[in-house]
Design an enzyme around this catalytic site. Structure first.
Site, PDB file in Angstrom:
ATOM      1  N   GLU A 481       0.781  -1.735   0.090  1.00 47.33           N
ATOM      2  CA  GLU A 481       0.252  -0.106   0.274  1.00 47.33           C
ATOM      3  C   GLU A 481       0.380   1.172   0.222  1.00 47.33           C
ATOM      4  O   GLU A 481      -0.244   2.312   0.475  1.00 47.33           O
ATOM      5  CB  GLU A 481      -0.201   0.204   0.982  1.00 47.33           C
ATOM      6  CG  GLU A 481      -2.102  -1.270   1.419  1.00 47.33           C
ATOM      7  CD  GLU A 481      -2.890  -1.271   2.090  1.00 47.33           C
ATOM      8  OE1 GLU A 481      -2.744  -1.099   2.760  1.00 47.33           O
ATOM      9  OE2 GLU A 481      -4.119  -1.861   2.181  1.00 47.33           O
ATOM     10  N   GLU A 547      -6.714  -6.884  -2.192  1.00 43.60           N
ATOM     11  CA  GLU A 547      -7.743  -7.346  -1.214  1.00 43.60           C
ATOM     12  C   GLU A 547      -8.803  -7.132  -1.012  1.00 43.60           C
ATOM     13  O   GLU A 547      -9.192  -6.453  -0.932  1.00 43.60           O
ATOM     14  CB  GLU A 547      -6.306  -6.296   0.157  1.00 43.60           C
ATOM     15  CG  GLU A 547      -4.960  -6.414   0.652  1.00 43.60           C
ATOM     16  CD  GLU A 547      -4.360  -5.760   1.426  1.00 43.60           C
ATOM     17  OE1 GLU A 547      -5.594  -5.202   2.790  1.00 43.60           O
ATOM     18  OE2 GLU A 547      -3.370  -5.482   1.902  1.00 43.60           O
TER      19      GLU A 547
END
Length: 874
Positions: A481, A547
């Protein structure tokens, strides 16, 4: 497994005089002591004559906490609230987990130009090394991910009796485990794993995984040592798994280290598929030289494919350096011939993946690490990766807050066909992507973590060399991320990875625009937690979602392994609240999803209903994303498919390798050729995730009421093109009417021309109020079952349901020991949580090593309306 070059290699080896090279592990007989009790220097301690009386047996490879646990000096941190009883390094101080590790071993100093090397594959975080009274490393080693190798030839004792002493220092910044993601974030100042300070799916590891956590080996060579061999395969064009193959190119190189004070001339060589590839080189003294062998044009190659698309063919390559008729060193490398391509899909605005020229829809799972305390084994890796293959997944992403996974993990992925998306050791949580009141330092400071940038880059280069030959390794990624700091990112992307690999796409970070352009504002990765099934079909997320998902509570047998007896109670039926032990193990609430199945009276009943939710959630997730293949999505990666700790979320099997219904729901929804029903729009469709045209298939749609009465809705011949989604018909109006009162079973089957079932799918649809009221009223199904040994490690279980009976719904099959009726783990089921329609039967195969060694075993079967029973194996 395919091993094409073995015979020709053996013939070549027999013609050569081999020197006494070998490699062995120092994996037993270690002893340890906390540094507070050691009053001598490392030089004195490493003298073989120094007494180790009173020292503790040590687990190496392993962490300090593992050694303490193995010696019963701390309670099991996986169980209950035991982790709270173990002193945390942040509060008690680093000295508490600073330990000496000592190992006596036999190795005589070699004669002539022969060399002996001491190798460490992973120490967290720092260490000083002594051998026979001498310091081995000139300066303290740091970095959990950086391998170490030392020439110890001159330090070996003439008697052959040697003592190795290693002092291991914990991470300099253990971080405050304050409940934040990575605690207060300062764990990321180190070059090591971040999750050890705690996350939303794990409690802190109290020693932060300090220790000699990976293999220690002794390696013996001649004058020349082969280091970091590199194999690249080029597979041009668009290929198919079957039929004749155009040639592929194999490129092989290696670093050659001359440890002597003289120049040496010799030959680097290998034999593959009848081809002898050689290069004669002269190596200057005390240097390391990179040598590239001539390219090999491999004719009729046997290709490696991801799971579900083709076989995982592997070659064995035996690389040697021959010096004056003897082999100085040799390396055995297993590799697959394949090429991975990526393209930008302008329609989805996301990365599209191809293998050997064929586009592949990515169905993946996120992985942390095998065990939170770094207790790794080939057997556990094999089991976990096999579970992922059995889920019909084709990719595993290694999350950036953990580690670069071990070669044994990659070997399993090579065997089972799982592509690997490997993050480096950065996370948005610790490394400053967001404002976070739990963090000690501001975003700008955290944005420059870790403190030692040069060590980070050295570790990146080292791990690329360690892993780059694996066919399964598909992608590198800058971090979870977020990218690493700018200087690190530029060096990795523009220099290190192109130079040391040059064949794999580098994603900037795990949900970056280079992977998946988020053109939808707030809609991104996720959703997390339990969702209405319609969400997976109609809510548009990242076009390559890195995700999504999260639940994964096991059944009662799983829960009782780590929850104390007093905590084996279901969540409160009114509030959904749980006790502190459930909260400690990171429970995500199920109750709104369980409630439609009716209120529950005990934990066993609640956990069984939770499995219905698990199955439906992950079947729906995989089906929903697959239904928009190449339109909305080019891939999806579940968050997450395994847990290295006894958490109550995000796992398809528990820490003890016992699968739950998430695994089999995923398996069903991700089947390569699969018929499915969109509960939102009512469309029946099929997805074909193979390269073959699926023709001449009969689509059969039936309903079954709660008494087992069936109604044929339609039978029609259909076909589905390769890597395609094909809609057929909308069944919503008729199904809404039929299910309104009590709910309904909806059966979908694809049959081939021989009337064999190619794929089948059974939905349990709720009544008009959204409740599964009919399930509560189902009469018992009187099944019959048989179990026979079908092979050395295989048991075949057949369950039959008589005509005129209700559906035998949602049956769990387990292999258990006869005396205590406890599950035998791990074993593998060809399917599970199955339903058997009236007048039909289902066969499940149980396989795996534990089936062969379990002589006193029974097969346990129970279901929603099937009484628990035990079947003898014949």
């Amino acid at each position: 497994m395919f091993r094409k070059s073995t015979i020709s290699c053996l013939l070549l080896f027999s013609l050569l005089k081999l020197s006494a090279q070998e490699k062995y592990e120092l994996n037993s007989g270690w002893q340890c002591s906390n540094t507070a009790a050691v009053k001598v220097t490392g030089a004195q301690l490493s003298d073989p004559g120094y007494s180790l009386s009173g020292w503790t047996p040590a687990t190496v490879p392993g962490t300090v906490l593992t050694t303490l646990l193995d010696n019963k000096q701390v309670p099991d941190p996986m169980y209950g609230m035991n982790n709270e009883k173990i002193a945390d390094i942040y509060h008690i101080g680093r000295d508490h987990y600073t330990y000496w590790f000592v190992k006596d071993f036999a190795e005589k100093a070699p004669a002539g130009d022969a060399q002996v090397w001491l190798n460490f594959r992973g120490v967290n975080d720092g260490c000083d090394i002594y051998l026979n009274g001498h310091r081995v490393n000139s300066s303290t080693h740091y970095g959990a991910y950086l391998r170490q190798s030392y020439n110890i030839t001159a330090l070996l004792a003439k008697s052959g009796k040697n003592r190795l002493a290693v002092i291991v220092y914990p991470p300099q910044f253990p971080g405050n485990p304050n409940g934040g993601q990575g605690g207060d974030g300062t764990i990321a100042k180190n070059n090591g794993p971040q999750y050890t300070a705690g996350w939303d799916w794990i409690q802190p590891m109290r020693d932060r995984n300090t220790g000699i956590w990976d293999k220690v080996t002794i390696e013996k060579t001649g004058a020349i040592r082969i280091k970091d061999p590199h194999i690249i395969t080029r597979v041009p064009g668009t290929r198919l798994p079957q039929g004749p193959q155009a040639p592929a190119t194999v490129q092989v190189g290696a670093d050659l280290e001359n440890a002597t004070a003289k120049s040496i001339t010799g030959t680097l060589q290998y034999t593959l598929a009848g081809n002898n590839i050689t290069r004669k080189v002269t190596l200057p003294p005390h240097t390391t030289t990179t040598v590239q062998l001539p390219d090999l044009l491999l004719r009729q190659p046997s290709l490696w494919w991801p799971a579900g698309y083709g076989p995982q063919q592997l070659y064995d390559l035996h690389l040697q350096f021959v010096n004056n008729g003897k082999t100085d060193d040799q390396e055995d490398i297993s590799f697959g011939v394949r090429e991975i391509q990526t393209y930008w899909n302008a329609h989805t605005r996301s990365r599209e993946i191809a293998v050997n020229g064929q586009k592949v829809f990515i169905k993946g799972g996120n992985w942390i690490t095998s065990d939170a305390m770094f207790r790794f084994s080939k057997e556990r890796y094999d089991a976990e990766v096999r579970f992922h293959r059995d889920m019909n997944l084709n990719l595993i992403r290694i999350w950036g807050g953990s580690l670069t996974e071990r070669p044994e993990f990659y070997e399993a992925c090579d065997r089972y066909g799982l592509l690997v998306f490997q993050d480096f050791w950065i996370s948005g949580d610790c490394n400053g992507r967001w404002v976070d009141p739990m963090k000690k330092e501001d975003q700008w400071t955290r944005r420059n973590y870790p403190d030692n940038h040069s060590l980070f880059l050295e570790s990146v280069a080292d791990q690329v060399k360690l892993l780059r030959n694996h066919a399964s390794l598909a992608f590198w990624c800058g971090g979870n991320e977020i990218t690493p700091p700018a200087d690190l990112f530029a060096a990795m992307k523009d220099s290190i990875i192109p130079k040391l690999d040059g064949t794999r796409y580098f994603f900037d970070y795990s949900n970056s625009d280079s992977m998946s352009y988020n053109a939808l504002g707030g809609n991104g990765d996720g959703p997390y937690g339990i969702q209405p099934l319609s969400t997976f079909w109609s809510y548009r997320t990242f076009p390559f979602n890195s995700e999504v998902g999260s639940v994964g509570t096991g059944d009662y047998e799983s829960l009782e392994r780590f929850l104390p007896a007093e905590n084996l109670v279901p969540p409160d039926p009114e509030t959904g609240k749980t006790d502190k032990v459930w909260d400690y193990h990171k429970y995500i609430a199920y109750n709104k999803a369980v409630d439609p199945y009716g209120k529950t009276k005990d934990l066993r009943e609640w956990a069984n209903k939770a499995q219905l939710v698990n199955y439906d959630q992950y079947r729906g997730l995989m089906e929903g994303f697959s239904s928009h293949m190449w339109d909305w999505y080019t891939g999806v990666i579940i968050w997450k498919t395994q847990n290295p700790w006894t958490a109550l979320r995000g796992q398809m099997y528990d820490y003890y390798l016992d699968p739950n219904a998430c695994l089999y729901g995923t398996r069903k929804g991700a089947a390569p050729l699969h018929v499915m029903y969109n509960p939102e729009e009512g469309m029946v469709m099929a997805v074909n995730n193979t390269f073959q045209y699926a023709r001449d298939l009969m689509l059969e749609l039936k309903t079954y009421d709660m008494q087992g009465r069936d109604s044929l809705l339609t039978q029609v011949f259909v076909e589905v093109g390769p890597t395609t989604v094909q809609p057929f018909m909308n069944m919503k109006p008729v199904l809404d009417q039929l299910k309104a009162q009590k709910g309904l079973f909806f059966s979908l089957r694809l049959l081939n021309a021989r009337q064999e079932v190619v794929d089948e799918n059974l939905y349990w649809l709720p009544d008009a109020k959204g409740n599964y009221s009919g399930l509560a009223e189902m009469k018992p199904a009187a099944i019959t079952a048989t179990a026979i040994r079908a092979g050395a490690d295989s048991i075949r279980v057949t369950i039959s349901n008589p005509a005129g009976a209700p559906v035998a719904f949602f049956n769990r099959v387990s292999l258990v020991d006869a005396p205590q009726k406890k599950r035998i783990l791990p074993v593998f089921y060809s399917d599970n949580y199955i339903s058997v329609l009236p007048g039909q039967q289902q066969t499940i195969t149980i396989s795996g090593g534990a089936t062969a060694t379990s002589k006193d075993a029974l097969v346990e079967i129970y279901g929603h309306n099937v009484k628990r029973q035990y079947i003898a194996i014949h």
